[in-house]
Design a protein around this motif. Structure first.
Motif, mmCIF file in Angstrom:
data_model
loop_
_atom_site.group_PDB
_atom_site.id
_atom_site.type_symbol
_atom_site.label_atom_id
_atom_site.label_comp_id
_atom_site.label_asym_id
_atom_site.label_seq_id
_atom_site.Cartn_x
_atom_site.Cartn_y
_atom_site.Cartn_z
ATOM 1 N N ARG A 17 0.820 -1.219 0.000
ATOM 2 C CA ARG A 17 0.000 0.000 0.000
ATOM 3 C C ARG A 17 0.852 1.266 0.000
ATOM 4 O O ARG A 17 0.501 2.266 -0.645
ATOM 5 N N ASP A 18 1.960 1.278 0.728
ATOM 6 C CA ASP A 18 2.783 2.488 0.798
ATOM 7 C C ASP A 18 3.281 2.894 -0.591
ATOM 8 O O ASP A 18 3.254 4.074 -0.953
ATOM 9 N N THR A 19 3.726 1.897 -1.364
ATOM 10 C CA THR A 19 4.240 2.226 -2.694
ATOM 11 C C THR A 19 3.117 2.647 -3.621
ATOM 12 O O THR A 19 3.272 3.587 -4.415
ATOM 13 N N TRP A 20 1.964 1.998 -3.547
ATOM 14 C CA TRP A 20 0.839 2.406 -4.394
ATOM 15 C C TRP A 20 0.373 3.814 -4.045
ATOM 16 O O TRP A 20 -0.002 4.594 -4.935
ATOM 17 N N ARG A 21 0.404 4.162 -2.754
ATOM 18 C CA ARG A 21 0.035 5.530 -2.377
ATOM 19 C C ARG A 21 1.058 6.528 -2.917
ATOM 20 O O ARG A 21 0.694 7.619 -3.383
ATOM 21 N N ALA A 22 2.348 6.157 -2.835
ATOM 22 C CA ALA A 22 3.380 7.036 -3.392
ATOM 23 C C ALA A 22 3.203 7.186 -4.905
ATOM 24 O O ALA A 22 3.356 8.286 -5.458
ATOM 25 N N LEU A 23 2.872 6.087 -5.588
ATOM 26 C CA LEU A 23 2.642 6.152 -7.029
ATOM 27 C C LEU A 23 1.433 7.017 -7.357
ATOM 28 O O LEU A 23 1.450 7.790 -8.322
ATOM 29 N N ALA A 24 0.369 6.884 -6.577
ATOM 30 C CA ALA A 24 -0.824 7.689 -6.828
ATOM 31 C C ALA A 24 -0.520 9.178 -6.672
ATOM 32 O O ALA A 24 -0.974 10.006 -7.469
ATOM 33 N N GLY A 25 0.249 9.515 -5.629
ATOM 34 C CA GLY A 25 0.625 10.923 -5.456
ATOM 35 C C GLY A 25 1.502 11.423 -6.583
ATOM 36 O O GLY A 25 1.318 12.543 -7.086
ATOM 37 N N ARG A 26 2.451 10.600 -7.002
ATOM 38 C CA ARG A 26 3.348 10.997 -8.098
ATOM 39 C C ARG A 26 2.593 11.092 -9.414
ATOM 40 O O ARG A 26 2.865 11.983 -10.239
ATOM 41 N N TRP A 27 1.635 10.192 -9.635
ATOM 42 C CA TRP A 27 0.796 10.273 -10.827
ATOM 43 C C TRP A 27 0.025 11.593 -10.846
ATOM 44 O O TRP A 27 -0.143 12.213 -11.902
ATOM 45 N N GLY A 28 -0.445 12.025 -9.684
ATOM 46 C CA GLY A 28 -1.152 13.301 -9.612
ATOM 47 C C GLY A 28 -0.296 14.458 -10.087
ATOM 48 O O GLY A 28 -0.789 15.367 -10.768
ATOM 49 N N LYS A 29 0.983 14.446 -9.755
ATOM 50 C CA LYS A 29 1.905 15.485 -10.230
ATOM 51 C C LYS A 29 2.056 15.429 -11.742
ATOM 52 O O LYS A 29 2.036 16.464 -12.430
ATOM 53 N N PHE A 30 2.255 14.231 -12.269
ATOM 54 C CA PHE A 30 2.379 14.060 -13.717
ATOM 55 C C PHE A 30 1.139 14.582 -14.430
ATOM 56 O O PHE A 30 1.227 15.353 -15.396
ATOM 57 N N ARG A 31 -0.030 14.163 -13.960
ATOM 58 C CA ARG A 31 -1.267 14.576 -14.624
ATOM 59 C C ARG A 31 -1.439 16.098 -14.548
ATOM 60 O O ARG A 31 -1.888 16.717 -15.524
ATOM 61 N N GLU A 32 -1.111 16.694 -13.409
ATOM 62 C CA GLU A 32 -1.256 18.140 -13.260
ATOM 63 C C GLU A 32 -0.373 18.892 -14.258
ATOM 64 O O GLU A 32 -0.814 19.848 -14.903
ATOM 65 N N ILE A 33 0.885 18.463 -14.386
ATOM 66 C CA ILE A 33 1.797 19.140 -15.320
ATOM 67 C C ILE A 33 1.318 18.959 -16.752
ATOM 68 O O ILE A 33 1.320 19.907 -17.549
ATOM 69 N N LEU A 34 0.882 17.748 -17.102
ATOM 70 C CA LEU A 34 0.401 17.508 -18.460
ATOM 71 C C LEU A 34 -0.846 18.340 -18.748
ATOM 72 O O LEU A 34 -0.987 18.911 -19.845
ATOM 73 N N HIS A 35 -1.745 18.428 -17.789
ATOM 74 C CA HIS A 35 -2.956 19.234 -17.973
ATOM 75 C C HIS A 35 -2.608 20.704 -18.200
ATOM 76 O O HIS A 35 -3.160 21.348 -19.112
ATOM 77 N N LYS A 36 -1.714 21.235 -17.400
ATOM 78 C CA LYS A 36 -1.330 22.639 -17.556
ATOM 79 C C LYS A 36 -0.624 22.865 -18.887
ATOM 80 O O LYS A 36 -0.813 23.910 -19.540
ATOM 81 N N HIS A 37 0.177 21.903 -19.302
ATOM 82 C CA HIS A 37 0.880 22.009 -20.577
ATOM 83 C C HIS A 37 -0.113 22.044 -21.731
ATOM 84 O O HIS A 37 -0.035 22.916 -22.611
ATOM 85 N N HIS A 38 -1.058 21.135 -21.736
ATOM 86 C CA HIS A 38 -2.050 21.100 -22.809
ATOM 87 C C HIS A 38 -2.964 22.317 -22.764
ATOM 88 O O HIS A 38 -3.365 22.842 -23.814
ATOM 89 N N THR A 39 -3.290 22.794 -21.564
ATOM 90 C CA THR A 39 -4.116 23.998 -21.452
ATOM 91 C C THR A 39 -3.405 25.201 -22.047
ATOM 92 O O THR A 39 -4.017 26.019 -22.757
ATOM 93 N N GLY A 40 -2.099 25.323 -21.788
ATOM 94 C CA GLY A 40 -1.337 26.424 -22.370
ATOM 95 C C GLY A 40 -1.311 26.365 -23.885
ATOM 96 O O GLY A 40 -1.401 27.395 -24.567
ATOM 97 N N GLU A 41 -1.207 25.155 -24.420
ATOM 98 C CA GLU A 41 -1.229 25.003 -25.878
ATOM 99 C C GLU A 41 -2.600 25.349 -26.443
ATOM 100 O O GLU A 41 -2.710 26.084 -27.439
ATOM 101 N N ASP A 42 -3.658 24.821 -25.823
ATOM 102 C CA ASP A 42 -5.010 25.029 -26.338
ATOM 103 C C ASP A 42 -5.442 26.493 -26.237
ATOM 104 O O ASP A 42 -6.138 27.004 -27.121
#
Length: 235
Positions: A52-77
């Protein structure tokens, strides 16, 4: 006209059309997206369901990835594609319409992957892991194909229709405002992580500057890398 030397491609990069605009920031962000996609795919396959500890760490890290990708695509759009659309010919406008369509295809995959990581952070669910693996493979294929298309064709439009002043204005108005000072330790470390040594000087000159580099080396790098080892410990 000054032609920026972009002949040395980052790992995975599809193209670097020549021209007057220094788009180093675009290419290093793409490099980080590709690096993360590979790591997340391997982590989903390799992380034990019961950890569970690693899956929670992965979920948090995935949130960072998704946030950066969303902001990147929003800037392009919101900024890059409309500016190019106003200047491009009919062929160029078709490319830009494809860019927007590809963003729309990627968004549901991001949402479904987020749900998968959240489920696995809470429960040892083998079916959820199998579904997440399928979604990660699909996301990696879609996003990689989009990045390749953007580097080959959309960046050629940037070099044809924009100048450095346009690019600087886009960054100031549409890309950088999404980040607060508290975001800089993660963002700078994320960009620099596993960046090939031969590209480091170019990135520092084009993006970070000497003060940011010192902060990264002295304060931010090691905590970031320690968290990466925790999240991706089975990769």
């Amino acid at each position: 006209m000054t032609i920026v030397d972009q002949r040395r491609l980052l790992p995975g990069q599809a193209a670097a059309p020549p021209g007057p605009v220094d788009v180093t920031s675009m290419y290093v962000v793409h490099h980080a997206f590709r690096r993360d996609l590979t790591a997340f795919k391997a982590a989903v396959i390799g992380t034990p369901l019961e950890d569970r500890d690693t899956w929670r760490a992965l979920a948090g890290r995935w949130g960072k990835f998704r946030e950066i990708l969303h902001k990147h695509h929003t800037g392009e759009d919101a900024g890059l594609w409309p500016l190019l659309m106003a200047r491009a010919n009919s062929d160029g406008r078709a490319t830009l319409e494809a860019m927007e369509s590809e963003h729309a295809e990627i968004d549901p995959l991001l949402t479904s992957c987020t749900a998968g990581f959240e489920r696995l952070a809470a429960y040892a669910d083998a079916d959820a892991r199998d579904a997440l693996e399928v979604r990660m493979v699909a996301l990696k294929e879609h996003l990689t194909r989009h990045l390749d298309h953007e580097e080959r064709d959309a960046m050629a439009l940037v070099q044809r229709y924009l100048v450095n002043a346009d690019w600087h204005r886009l960054e100031q108005e549409h890309f950088k405002p999404g980040y607060a000072p508290r975001d800089m330790p993660f963002l700078a470390s994320w960009i620099m992580y596993r960046l090939p040594a031969e590209h480091f000087g170019q990135v520092r000159a084009s993006m970070a500057g000497r003060p940011m580099e010192l902060l990264w080396r002295l304060l931010w790098r090691r905590p970031f890398e320690r968290r990466e080892r925790l999240a991706f410990r089975y990769v």
